[in-house]
Write an enzyme that holds these catalytic residues in place. Structure first.
Site, short mmCIF file in Angstrom:
data_model
loop_
_atom_site.label_atom_id
_atom_site.label_comp_id
_atom_site.label_asym_id
_atom_site.label_seq_id
_atom_site.Cartn_x
_atom_site.Cartn_y
_atom_site.Cartn_z
N HIS A 133 1.77 74.41 105.78
CA HIS A 133 2.38 73.94 107.02
C HIS A 133 1.95 74.83 108.19
O HIS A 133 1.67 74.33 109.29
CB HIS A 133 3.90 73.94 106.87
CG HIS A 133 4.62 73.28 108.00
ND1 HIS A 133 5.97 73.42 108.19
CD2 HIS A 133 4.19 72.49 109.00
CE1 HIS A 133 6.34 72.74 109.26
NE2 HIS A 133 5.28 72.18 109.77
N GLU A 183 -1.51 73.84 109.30
CA GLU A 183 -1.53 72.60 110.06
C GLU A 183 -1.31 72.87 111.55
O GLU A 183 -1.91 72.24 112.41
CB GLU A 183 -0.43 71.66 109.54
CG GLU A 183 -0.35 70.34 110.31
CD GLU A 183 1.00 69.67 110.20
OE1 GLU A 183 1.46 69.11 111.22
OE2 GLU A 183 1.60 69.70 109.11
N HIS A 184 -0.44 73.83 111.85
CA HIS A 184 -0.19 74.20 113.24
C HIS A 184 -1.31 75.07 113.80
O HIS A 184 -1.79 74.86 114.92
CB HIS A 184 1.13 74.97 113.34
CG HIS A 184 2.34 74.10 113.25
ND1 HIS A 184 3.22 73.92 114.28
CD2 HIS A 184 2.83 73.35 112.21
CE1 HIS A 184 4.21 73.11 113.91
NE2 HIS A 184 3.99 72.75 112.65
N GLU A 226 11.02 73.48 114.35
CA GLU A 226 10.75 72.19 113.70
C GLU A 226 11.64 72.02 112.47
O GLU A 226 12.21 70.94 112.24
CB GLU A 226 9.28 72.10 113.31
CG GLU A 226 8.89 70.80 112.63
CD GLU A 226 7.45 70.77 112.18
OE1 GLU A 226 7.04 69.75 111.58
OE2 GLU A 226 6.71 71.75 112.41
#
Length: 463
Positions: free
Chosen positions: A84, A87-88, A164
């Site tokens: 994750h 991905e950022h 998030e």
């Protein structure tokens, strides 16, 4: 095109004409890079994805990393949350482009760009006009190959990801979904949350994410898929030029990374009931069972079963729970399949005082389907719903691009719309009933969020 077409990892070139006269081509470069395209007649835009078959299930804990035999992880802390994070971070800059440069490149041409992290893959994608495909290839290739994972950006993004996660934690639908997978799949890596947890995101280090990046973002990991207005030979040239300019040596021979095995893993239920108590006006609940792997030959029958049980407004769950009794606004069933495990489940949102009754109804309706089967009329209606929705979805290049990626990474075969319809036509009522009987005999788990107590589900929960 007659039947599904296999995608062997050692086949350098493949070309076929799919339904609707779409031209599908695939190239496997000597370096292991795989490039797939689907040219759609009349299209003026294209959707492109850079894929890697690494998801949240592939993250290593500290002990697993140290025992992997790879020298660069000998002293590595846990990588949980790394997928994750990447991905950022891949949007945060390279030696050639800043984060703003990446954003401006797509914004100034009206394009869309984003990424998704799944349990078994990650995809960085964009949708642009056909004339902007060279730009999209260049930018995505630069991000994929050359992210710097800057320390300052890393810490900034840690805060963004925590926000998030907080947003997701405020959404009971997100929470109940995560809790259901944990309850059904237990200690299996697919049971872990895709985005990580507050603890793992706070604990993971930049070095751990960097090593995860080095280990999994290599030429023989890369799959590029494009659908829409695309010329395959031009696409291959663009990809090769872009990744070589980033420093990748594509002259070094390598076999594409092997696909995951398709044998079903042994799954031990995590819990029979996962209850998250919150003072919400509405309770949300999911009931789940171990399902089937993504490549299972019975997946068309599973789609039909899901459609009849909870796939639309005419489905049994919708009619029984909402239309006849008015107990829920949203009620449906779903099937999620992965390489070695899956989940079949049912969902409803209702008043907390009705949660136990709704759970009873969901299980009873599924049990009735398993006991009595479905009618010929329900089978015909499900075929119509599934074939129509598939045809409509393929009007979008996003869907076609994703189909190419999943075909290459997950199933190892390409099946066009006509083949999908053929498989649906082959499903019988007996197939559906047999599948339902297999699932309903498996351990059941309930996940629920709301102003509830365990007694509400005493009639459904089994030891």
């Amino acid at each position: 095109m007659n039947g599904a077409v296999a995608l062997p990892l050692d086949l350098p070139e493949l070309s076929l004409t799919a339904s609707g006269e779409a031209l599908v081509r695939r190239s496997v470069l000597p370096s292991g890079v795989r490039i797939l395209s689907e040219r759609v007649p009349g299209a003026r835009s294209a959707t492109i994805g850079f894929w890697v078959a690494v998801g949240s299930r592939d993250e290593l804990g500290a002990e697993a990393a140290r025992g992997s035999g790879a020298t660069f992880v000998d002293a590595l802390p846990s990588r949980f949350g790394s997928t994750h994070f990447l991905e950022h971070l891949l949007f945060k800059g390279t030696p050639k482009r800043s984060a703003l440069d990446i954003a401006v490149a797509f914004d100034e041409v009206g394009g869309e760009h984003n990424a998704l992290t799944g349990k078994e893959y990650t995809c960085y994608y964009a949708k642009i006009q056909d004339s902007d495909l060279p730009m999209a290839v260049a930018v995505l290739a630069d991000m994929f190959t050359s992210s710097v994972l800057d320390e300052t950006e890393f810490e900034n993004e840690r805060g963004v990801i925590l926000e998030e996660l907080a947003m997701a934690d405020d959404d009971p639908n997100d929470v109940v979904g995560e809790r259901l997978f944990e309850a059904v799949l237990g200690e299996h890596p697919l049971g872990r949350p895709v985005g990580g947890s507050n603890d793992t995101i706070r604990a993971v280090t930049r070095d751990a994410v960097w090593q995860h990046y080095l280990a999994n973002y290599r030429p023989n990991d890369l799959v590029v898929t494009v659908a829409g207005a695309v010329d395959h030979d031009e696409l291959v040239g663009l990809v090769v030029a872009a990744v070589e300019s980033a420093g990748w040596d594509l002259s070094v021979p390598a076999r594409p990374v092997e696909r995951r095995g398709a044998d079903s893993a042994t799954v031990t239920r995590g819990s029979a009931l996962s209850l998250t108590t919150r003072p919400n006006e509405q309770a949300v609940l999911m009931i789940g069972y171990p399902g089937f792997v993504a490549s299972d030959d019975r997946r068309s029958a599973l789609s039909v079963m899901n459609s009849v049980l909870g796939g639309g407004m005419s489905s049994r769950l919708f009619q029984e729970v909402r239309e006849k009794r008015g107990l829920a606004y949203s009620v449906y069933s779903f099937a999620s399949g992965y390489s070695d495990a899956g989940v079949f489940g049912m969902y409803a949102g209702c008043s907390p005082k009705n949660a136990g009754r709704v759970a009873d109804l969901l299980v009873a309706e599924f049990s009735r389907l398993a006991l009595d089967g479905i009618t010929d009329l329900e089978l015909a209606r499900a075929r119509g719903q599934l074939s129509g929705s598939a045809a409509l979805a393929l009007e979008d290049s996003d869907t076609r691009m994703s189909r190419l990626g999943r075909s290459e990474i997950t199933t190892g075969e390409f099946a066009d719309l006509d083949e999908g319809l053929r498989r649906l036509d082959a499903v019988t009522t007996a197939d559906v009933q047999h599948l339902a009987q297999l699932i309903v005999a498996r351990p059941l788990s309930i996940a629920a969020v709301g102003a509830l107590d365990a007694d509400a589900f005493s009639q459904v929960v089994t030891a």
